[in-house]
Design an enzyme around this catalytic site. Structure first.
Site, PDB file in Angstrom:
ATOM      1  N   ASP A 149      34.206  42.817  43.510  1.00 31.73           N
ATOM      2  CA  ASP A 149      35.135  41.248  43.630  1.00 31.73           C
ATOM      3  C   ASP A 149      36.197  41.421  41.871  1.00 31.73           C
ATOM      4  OD1 ASP A 149      35.192  38.199  43.742  1.00 31.73           O
ATOM      5  OD2 ASP A 149      36.747  39.107  44.125  1.00 31.73           O
ATOM      6  N   GLY A 208      29.928  29.396  45.557  1.00 28.92           N
ATOM      7  CA  GLY A 208      28.928  28.505  44.940  1.00 28.92           C
ATOM      8  C   GLY A 208      29.854  27.830  43.112  1.00 28.92           C
ATOM      9  N   GLU A 209      29.181  26.875  43.288  1.00 32.99           N
ATOM     10  CA  GLU A 209      30.329  26.036  42.382  1.00 32.99           C
ATOM     11  C   GLU A 209      29.089  26.229  40.996  1.00 32.99           C
ATOM     12  OE1 GLU A 209      29.234  23.973  45.589  1.00 32.99           O
ATOM     13  OE2 GLU A 209      28.298  22.938  44.401  1.00 32.99           O
ATOM     14  N   VAL A 210      29.798  26.449  39.789  1.00 30.64           N
ATOM     15  CA  VAL A 210      29.345  27.094  38.727  1.00 30.64           C
ATOM     16  C   VAL A 210      30.014  25.326  37.354  1.00 30.64           C
ATOM     17  CG1 VAL A 210      29.993  27.881  36.678  1.00 30.64           C
ATOM     18  CG2 VAL A 210      30.560  29.107  38.765  1.00 30.64           C
ATOM     19  N   GLY A 213      33.525  30.211  40.318  1.00 31.05           N
ATOM     20  CA  GLY A 213      32.318  31.550  40.951  1.00 31.05           C
ATOM     21  C   GLY A 213      33.308  31.153  42.393  1.00 31.05           C
ATOM     22  N   SER A 214      32.556  32.462  43.070  1.00 30.21           N
ATOM     23  CA  SER A 214      32.858  32.828  43.922  1.00 30.21           C
ATOM     24  C   SER A 214      31.282  32.604  45.216  1.00 30.21           C
ATOM     25  CB  SER A 214      33.034  34.704  44.756  1.00 30.21           C
ATOM     26  OG  SER A 214      31.645  34.734  44.344  1.00 30.21           O
ATOM     27  N   LYS A 241      25.578  29.031  38.668  1.00 31.42           N
ATOM     28  CA  LYS A 241      26.181  28.630  39.615  1.00 31.42           C
ATOM     29  C   LYS A 241      24.692  28.184  40.646  1.00 31.42           C
ATOM     30  CE  LYS A 241      27.535  32.884  42.123  1.00 31.42           C
ATOM     31  NZ  LYS A 241      28.826  34.013  42.308  1.00 31.42           N
TER      32      LYS A 241
HETATM   33  O1  LIG Z   1      28.093  34.337  39.346  1.00 31.47           O
HETATM   34  C1  LIG Z   1      27.603  33.962  38.586  1.00 31.47           C
HETATM   35  C2  LIG Z   1      26.023  33.302  38.114  1.00 31.47           C
HETATM   36  C3  LIG Z   1      25.767  32.446  37.414  1.00 31.47           C
HETATM   37  C4  LIG Z   1      26.185  31.785  36.417  1.00 31.47           C
HETATM   38  F1  LIG Z   1      26.693  31.297  36.458  1.00 31.47           F
HETATM   39  C5  LIG Z   1      28.449  31.861  36.989  1.00 31.47           C
HETATM   40  C6  LIG Z   1      28.521  32.398  38.018  1.00 31.47           C
HETATM   41  N1  LIG Z   1      29.841  33.480  38.452  1.00 31.47           N
HETATM   42  C7  LIG Z   1      30.625  32.661  37.547  1.00 31.47           C
HETATM   43  N2  LIG Z   1      30.880  31.995  36.285  1.00 31.47           N
HETATM   44  C8  LIG Z   1      32.408  31.840  36.200  1.00 31.47           C
HETATM   45  C9  LIG Z   1      32.076  31.336  34.530  1.00 31.47           C
HETATM   46  C10 LIG Z   1      31.320  30.986  33.796  1.00 31.47           C
HETATM   47  C11 LIG Z   1      31.002  30.176  32.700  1.00 31.47           C
HETATM   48  N3  LIG Z   1      32.969  30.136  31.731  1.00 31.47           N
HETATM   49  C12 LIG Z   1      33.687  30.468  32.758  1.00 31.47           C
HETATM   50  C13 LIG Z   1      33.803  31.182  34.037  1.00 31.47           C
HETATM   51  C14 LIG Z   1      33.138  32.325  36.385  1.00 31.47           C
HETATM   52  S1  LIG Z   1      32.724  33.232  37.925  1.00 31.47           S
END
Ligand SMILES: Oc1ccc(F)cc1Nc1nc(-c2ccncc2)cs1
Length: 346
Positions: free
Chosen positions: A187, A85-87, A82-83, A102
């Site tokens: 993005d 923040g950790e996911v 994620g941008s 995230k």
């Molecule tokens: O902006 C968010 C808000 C809540 C979230 F839980 C995740 C993100 N951002 C991202 N999630 C992913 C990802 C999720 C699940 N599997 C593979 C990749 C890639 S970027």
């Protein structure tokens, strides 16, 4: 579910949240941002015991109006794309429902991520399940997918032309929906496009840089840092000029080049920072693979017009992509075919 079930007013939630369909989390997010500002003024932003939020999915079940990591849900593994923040993939301890989370430091939490996202109801956009504040963090919950297009390109090297066009067409469909809802993503890139288990469907996610086009001043405000990923930034963005939906169209074509060549655009010809090159150099059309169908090349030329007014809209470009895909006989390549070396520059 009725509006009443649609959200959870956790302890400490201030103000009421407008839950007229579709559920907009906007007012709640401004409350959250105001809380943080007030706490910062009072100096106790690290209040670790605060736990408030909004949950939109009945498989995620708060306990006594709280939803805490460890006690109410368990972190399974880090996904980490994620941008800002950790996911993670996480699981509700009561329902065993698995979803993605995230973790964003509150200082970096943008109410736009929720405000913009909660306004979207497209099959091409990942479902947002809610947000919970845990002390100095905002935790965003969303549907867990099978991985990202960014990871698929890393695993495959570069993608077959028909598969790249198939994915581009779906992302342009998401951009058509965002335009209807007056949302800019800002993005668009392979890391923020998630895949279904069979790899045939895509879902746009990560609205951490997004904006509502109906409520912002024109151009780059002094305080507003450059958003998004440098290699995919449109010229008008790097120049701080007025930004609109065409910026996401440019980024989607940078993503198409990334899928077709296996490399981020610009980086094989220029050193970073790239901003001035993107502003002053011609669009990276020389990065179109030589073996590309002429109709695919036309898509990229129409979507990488430096002047946003001349640039194709998501709908116009989607029609060109559909034509290019039909010229190739439609999608026939396997999703995870044999590894194809990224293109070398000649
Ligand atoms: O902006 C968010 C808000 C809540 C979230 F839980 C995740 C993100 N951002 C991202 N999630 C992913 C990802 C999720 C699940 N599997 C593979 C990749 C890639 S970027």
């Amino acid at each position: 579910s009725s509006a009443g079930d649609c959200f959870l007013a956790l302890a400490g939630l201030r103000g009421s949240v407008s839950l007229s369909e579709p559920c907009y989390a906007g007012p709640f997010c401004q409350d959250l941002e105001r809380d943080v500002r007030e706490e910062e003024e009072e100096g106790d932003v690290s209040a670790t015991n605060v736990n408030e939020g909004l949950i939109f999915n009945e498989n995620i079940q708060p306990v006594n109006y709280e939803y805490r990591q460890g006690r109410d849900y368990t972190v399974c593994q880090s996904i980490n794309t994620g941008s800002y923040g950790e996911v993670y993939s996480v699981q509700d301890n009561k329902t065993h429902f698995k979803f993605a989370a995230k973790k964003v430091p509150l200082k970096r939490f943008s109410s736009e991520e929720l405000g913009a996202w909660s306004a979207l109801t497209s099959p091409r956009v990942v479902d947002l399940f809610g947000v919970v504040r845990e002390g100095p963090y905002a935790i965003l919950f969303m549907d867990l997918k099978a991985g990202s297009l960014g990871q698929l390109i890393k695993d495959s090297g570069r993608l077959p032309e028909d598969l790249a066009l198939h994915y581009h067409c779906q992302v342009l469909g998401a951009l058509e929906h965002l335009l209807k809802r007056q949302v800019l993503h800002l993005d668009i890139k392979a890391d923020n496009v998630l895949l279904s288990a069979d790899g045939r469907d895509t879902f746009l996610c990560d609205f951490g840089q997004s904006e509502r086009t109906d409520n912002r001043g024109q151009g780059l405000r002094a305080s507003q840092e450059l958003k998004g990923t440098e290699t995919h930034m449109a010229p008008e963005i790097v120049k701080g000029e007025a930004r609109g939906a065409k910026a996401d169209v440019w980024s989607s074509c940078c993503m198409l080049l990334h899928m077709l060549s296996g490399c981020q655009p610009w980086t094989r010809y220029y050193s970073r920072p790239l901003y001035l090159k993107i502003a002053n150099e011609p669009p990276p059309l020389r990065e179109i693979p030589p073996d590309c169908n002429i109709f695919t090349a036309d898509v990229i030329k129409a979507g990488l017009q430096k002047d946003p007014i001349k640039r194709a809209s998501a709908s116009e470009l989607k029609a060109r992509v559909t034509r290019a895909l039909s010229e190739l006989g439609g999608l026939s390549s396997p999703i995870r075919g044999s590894y194809m070396e990224p293109l070398q520059i000649h």
